[in-house]
Design an enzyme around this catalytic site. Structure first.
Site, PDB file in Angstrom:
ATOM      1  N   LYS A   1      -1.212   2.140   9.343  1.00 40.45           N
ATOM      2  CA  LYS A   1      -0.292   1.134   8.778  1.00 40.45           C
ATOM      3  C   LYS A   1       1.169   1.507   9.068  1.00 40.45           C
ATOM      4  CE  LYS A   1       1.363  -2.208   6.304  1.00 40.45           C
ATOM      5  NZ  LYS A   1       1.280  -3.604   6.758  1.00 40.45           N
TER       6      LYS A   1
ATOM      7  N   LYS B   1      10.674   2.525   4.075  1.00 39.06           N
ATOM      8  CA  LYS B   1       9.688   3.495   3.568  1.00 39.06           C
ATOM      9  C   LYS B   1       8.560   3.686   4.582  1.00 39.06           C
ATOM     10  CE  LYS B   1       6.563   1.672   1.294  1.00 39.06           C
ATOM     11  NZ  LYS B   1       5.253   1.048   1.529  1.00 39.06           N
TER      12      LYS B   1
END
Ligand code: NDP
Length: 295
Positions: A171, A240
């Protein structure tokens, strides 16, 4: 015993994902419970989609527990707060875009209670969450995945990518590629804007040519050229994810200067433009750097 699914974290992604889980459990004669830090959100979800809004200890007793929170740090907090309610045999499916290292630690911690952990982040955005067509990339044991595969009611595609932590790593790399495509397309379009080229025409060409990407085909025409920047995926969350990708590269002692550069630029954009802006607003920093507007 009635099979129970719990969904913790009813944000932009978790809300619509949980709705699919609730519907599936209802169709299967099971029970669905939802929990959210801000209780009113869970009450509203239950009123709209069914299921029951419960406290965390009650949610922790479920057979399958889904989490979709901002980062692994919040998952750590929720895991410890839920600890007393956990039962052996449960599978904890974390759909947060989390950190591979945290996944390995969380899997070990949960194993103390006989609970299996799968890192199962998703792609497809809020539209895919609403439609129930998300791609889920799963890290963890095959047996645990098979136990809950049918519960992934929000998925259009489920791919096991490796052991615990591998889902989060895939991811993070996917999202730093998104960031790189978005940022470089912004740089190119800013140069063309300074040249006086019509950007709609330029994108028509690029999208019929080899420079195209999801950024040029969808994000930039719909969110940047329109100046709408609808906040569906926060710039702080993308920063992030890019940071996790940089950690993955460092962890394996890889060499990825382009990805590292992208991480630094997206982090700067999140600081200067603001973490709550949509991720496409990163291009407002490219605009400032070029003294132009991408429209
Ligand atoms: P949101 O900010 O919309 O939702 C965050 C959720 O986490 C809310 O339910 C919030 O509760 C809860 N939360 C925040 N802090 C805490 C805490 N300390 N303890 C307990 N709960 C907490 O985020 P998204 O839904 O956009 O993102 C969730 C995850 O999915 C992220 O990891 C993101 O990177 C990933 N993701 C997002 C996509 C998108 O398009 N938005 C696409 C794919 C993945 P409260 O209501 O109380 O604030």
């Amino acid at each position: 015993m009635t099979r129970t699914a719990a969904f913790l974290g009813l944000g932009a992604m978790g809300g619509p994902m949980a709705a699919h889980v609730v519907q599936r459990m209802q169709n299967q004669g099971g029970r669905a419970v939802v929990w959210n830090r801000t209780r009113a959100r869970a009450d509203a979800h239950a009123a709209r989609f069914g299921g029951e809004a419960v406290d965390l200890t009650e949610a922790a007793r479920a057979d399958v527990i889904f989490t979709c929170l901002p980062t692994s740090a919040e998952v750590d907090e929720v895991l410890e707060a839920a600890w007393d309610g956990l039962r052996a045999g449960t599978v904890w499916v974390d759909c947060t875009s989390g950190h591979p290292e945290a996944a390995r630690r969380q899997a070990e911690r949960l194993a103390e209670r006989g609970v299996a952990f799968l890192d199962a982040p998703v792609s497809g955005g809020t539209v895919g969450a609403g439609a129930g067509t998300l791609t889920v990339m799963v890290g963890g044991e095959v047996g645990a995945l098979e136990q809950v595969r049918g519960d992934l009611a929000f998925a259009g595609r489920v791919v096991r990518v490796g052991d615990v932590g591998a889902g989060f790593a895939v991811k993070a790399i996917n999202n730093v590629l998104l960031a790189a495509n978005l940022w470089t397309a912004g740089e190119g379009l800013a140069a063309l804007a300074r040249l006086g080229v019509d950007l709609g025409a330029a994108l028509e060409v690029i999208n019929a040519s080899s420079g195209r990407s999801n950024a040029t085909e969808n994000l930039i025409p719909r969110r940047v050229l329109t100046r709408e920047f609808p906040a569906t995926f926060g710039l702080g969350l993308l920063a992030k994810d890019a940071g996790i990708a940089a950690d993955v590269v460092r962890d394996v002692r890889g060499s990825a200067p382009m990805l590292m550069q992208t991480e630094a630029l997206i982090r700067a954009a999140a600081t200067l433009i603001g973490p709550d802006a949509d991720h496409t607003a990163a291009l407002q920093l490219v605009e400032q750097m070029n003294g132009t507007v991408i429209r």
